[in-house]
Write an enzyme that holds these catalytic residues in place. Structure first.
Site, PDB file in Angstrom:
ATOM      1  N   ASP A  19       0.879  -1.182   0.000  1.00 24.67           N
ATOM      2  CA  ASP A  19       0.000   0.000   0.000  1.00 24.67           C
ATOM      3  C   ASP A  19       0.914   1.229   0.000  1.00 24.67           C
ATOM      4  OD1 ASP A  19      -2.406   1.574   0.315  1.00 24.67           O
ATOM      5  OD2 ASP A  19      -1.881   1.833   2.414  1.00 24.67           O
ATOM      6  N   SER A  20       0.278   2.401  -0.154  1.00 23.23           N
ATOM      7  CA  SER A  20       1.051   3.642  -0.090  1.00 23.23           C
ATOM      8  C   SER A  20       1.508   3.947   1.339  1.00 23.23           C
ATOM      9  CB  SER A  20       0.184   4.799  -0.580  1.00 23.23           C
ATOM     10  OG  SER A  20      -0.957   4.916   0.251  1.00 23.23           O
ATOM     11  N   TYR A  51      -0.950   8.381  -2.586  1.00 21.56           N
ATOM     12  CA  TYR A  51      -1.032   8.057  -4.008  1.00 21.56           C
ATOM     13  C   TYR A  51      -2.276   8.705  -4.633  1.00 21.56           C
ATOM     14  CZ  TYR A  51       2.393   4.180  -3.821  1.00 21.56           C
ATOM     15  OH  TYR A  51       3.523   3.416  -3.711  1.00 21.56           O
ATOM     16  N   GLY A  52      -3.266   8.936  -3.790  1.00 20.89           N
ATOM     17  CA  GLY A  52      -4.604   9.281  -4.278  1.00 20.89           C
ATOM     18  C   GLY A  52      -4.735  10.615  -4.975  1.00 20.89           C
ATOM     19  N   CYS A  82      -4.250  -1.613  -1.975  1.00 19.89           N
ATOM     20  CA  CYS A  82      -4.401  -0.173  -2.178  1.00 19.89           C
ATOM     21  C   CYS A  82      -5.359   0.001  -3.360  1.00 19.89           C
ATOM     22  CB  CYS A  82      -3.045   0.427  -2.511  1.00 19.89           C
ATOM     23  SG  CYS A  82      -3.109   2.170  -2.983  1.00 19.89           S
ATOM     24  N   ASN A  83      -6.455   0.690  -3.127  1.00 14.61           N
ATOM     25  CA  ASN A  83      -7.427   0.893  -4.206  1.00 14.61           C
ATOM     26  C   ASN A  83      -6.849   1.730  -5.336  1.00 14.61           C
ATOM     27  OD1 ASN A  83     -10.445   0.075  -3.213  1.00 14.61           O
ATOM     28  ND2 ASN A  83      -9.137   0.596  -1.510  1.00 14.61           N
ATOM     29  N   THR A  84      -6.082   2.745  -4.962  1.00 12.30           N
ATOM     30  CA  THR A  84      -5.543   3.650  -5.972  1.00 12.30           C
ATOM     31  C   THR A  84      -4.581   2.906  -6.905  1.00 12.30           C
ATOM     32  OG1 THR A  84      -5.700   5.372  -4.287  1.00 12.30           O
ATOM     33  CG2 THR A  84      -4.511   5.922  -6.300  1.00 12.30           C
ATOM     34  N   GLU A 161      -3.185   8.941   8.301  1.00  7.48           N
ATOM     35  CA  GLU A 161      -1.723   8.813   8.450  1.00  7.48           C
ATOM     36  C   GLU A 161      -1.212   9.630   9.646  1.00  7.48           C
ATOM     37  OE1 GLU A 161       0.815   7.119   6.592  1.00  7.48           O
ATOM     38  OE2 GLU A 161      -0.717   6.010   5.488  1.00  7.48           O
ATOM     39  N   CYS A 193     -11.001   2.878  -0.097  1.00  6.80           N
ATOM     40  CA  CYS A 193      -9.586   3.199   0.146  1.00  6.80           C
ATOM     41  C   CYS A 193      -9.228   2.425   1.403  1.00  6.80           C
ATOM     42  CB  CYS A 193      -9.421   4.699   0.374  1.00  6.80           C
ATOM     43  SG  CYS A 193      -7.786   5.153   1.010  1.00  6.80           S
ATOM     44  N   THR A 194      -8.097   1.730   1.370  1.00  7.18           N
ATOM     45  CA  THR A 194      -7.785   0.829   2.494  1.00  7.18           C
ATOM     46  C   THR A 194      -7.452   1.582   3.786  1.00  7.18           C
ATOM     47  OG1 THR A 194      -5.524   0.636   1.642  1.00  7.18           O
ATOM     48  CG2 THR A 194      -7.075  -1.104   1.045  1.00  7.18           C
ATOM     49  N   HIS A 195      -7.287   2.895   3.687  1.00  9.78           N
ATOM     50  CA  HIS A 195      -7.115   3.689   4.915  1.00  9.78           C
ATOM     51  C   HIS A 195      -8.451   3.888   5.650  1.00  9.78           C
ATOM     52  CE1 HIS A 195      -3.212   4.759   3.211  1.00  9.78           C
ATOM     53  NE2 HIS A 195      -2.902   5.439   4.300  1.00  9.78           N
TER      54      HIS A 195
HETATM   55  N1  DGL Z   1      -4.802   3.300   0.810  1.00  8.61           N
HETATM   56  C1  DGL Z   1      -4.774   3.642  -0.547  1.00  8.61           C
HETATM   57  C2  DGL Z   1      -6.028   3.325  -1.280  1.00  8.61           C
HETATM   58  O1  DGL Z   1      -6.643   2.342  -0.971  1.00  8.61           O
HETATM   59  C3  DGL Z   1      -4.077   4.887  -0.984  1.00  8.61           C
HETATM   60  C4  DGL Z   1      -4.322   6.134  -0.262  1.00  8.61           C
HETATM   61  C5  DGL Z   1      -3.381   7.225  -0.748  1.00  8.61           C
HETATM   62  O2  DGL Z   1      -2.175   7.006  -0.684  1.00  8.61           O
HETATM   63  O3  DGL Z   1      -3.870   8.255  -1.201  1.00  8.61           O
HETATM   64  O4  DGL Z   1      -6.421   4.002  -2.198  1.00  8.61           O
END
Ligand code: DGL
Length: 280
Positions: A19-20, A51-52, A82-84, A161, A193-195
């Protein structure tokens, strides 16, 4: 680094997860729950998060580097937690990688279609994921009549974060982002988003109890388990004491990551090592 010819995978090989940043730990947690015998190598790109808000090209370049890094351990499969990265790079990664790739978007779309009663599905995710329309495509394929309501929530990742999981600032931002979704009569909301599972309580409070929140992690881990089983790659034997069961790598801020990881995964994470990911 192994060459294509001598890259052999067996059940004992570890699984790579990335993931990011810390978000992918919500997927790792679910993998540990469902297939506890597996060895896992996690990479969090803490130097380059988020990453988003980045372009498809940049996120794809980052993802390819990480896949090369994880392959250097002889992993048997890679979970793009990571979805992105899943939205931007899945096709390239599947084409280039020497091992099967599991993403989080297809399982998330599947879960939402199973859960919804009225066919009105909300998606919250990063700007890049929403912009890619990938969730939209998968959901429409599964249920052409579905109504999809999307909302990018770019401030959620920095809040997570920063550890502001239960904080008035996060409450306020969540209300601003989500109020427009409440008026659209959705009965299901994908945490795309996994966050976001780390602020699930806040999102749930704002959306109200009539809206089911879908965390794609459960379905992702299930997909992973089924794929490994089909290929006879599930690790049968349990871990032995002293074995390096879970290993963590980051591109920056290893101590901070370790503190976070220990509050998400209750397995006493002793170390996280820094890697220069640009070398891969
Ligand atoms: N956790 C990531 C996702 O699922 C990326 C979030 C990010 O870095 O912007 O998209």
């Amino acid at each position: 680094m192994t060459t294509d010819r001598d890259y052999r995978i067996d059940a004992d090989a570890p699984i790579g997860v990335f993931d990011s940043g810390v978000g992918g730990l919500t997927v790792l947690r679910e993998i540990i729950q469902q297939i506890p015998n597996e060895r896992l190598i996690y990479f969090g790109d803490t130097a380059r998060v988020p990453y988003g808000s980045k372009s498809k090209e940049t996120v794809t370049r980052y993802s390819r580097q990480i896949v090369r890094f994880l392959e250097s351990f002889g992993v048997k499969t890679i979970v793009v937690a990571c979805n992105t990265a899943s939205a931007c790079a899945l096709e390239e990664l599947e084409r280039e990688s020497r091992v099967p790739i599991i993403d989080v978007i297809r399982p998330g779309a599947r879960s939402a279609c199973q859960v919804t009663h009225n066919g009105r599905i909300g998606i919250i995710a990063t700007e890049t994921t929403i912009g890619s329309q990938v969730y939209n495509r998968y959901i429409t394929r599964l249920n052409p009549k579905a109504t999809i309501v999307e909302k990018a929530c770019p401030l959620f990742v920095p809040l997570v974060e920063e550890g502001l999981w239960e904080d008035p600032v996060t409450d306020e931002i969540a209300r601003r982002y989500l109020t427009e979704l409440i008026d659209r009569d959705i009965d299901t909301l994908i945490l795309g988003c996994t966050h976001y599972p780390l602020i699930r309580a806040t999102v749930g409070r704002v959306m109200g109890e009539k809206v089911r929140l879908v965390n794609p992690a459960y379905e992702t881990a299930k997909t992973l388990k089924e794929m490994l089983k089909e290929r006879d790659l599930l690790r049968g034997r349990p871990h032995v004491l002293g074995e390096d069961q879970y290993r963590f790598y980051v591109s920056d801020e290893a101590e901070k990551f370790k503190r976070f990881a220990n509050s998400i995964i209750k397995y006493g994470i002793l170390s996280a090592k820094i890697v220069n990911i640009e070398e891969y």
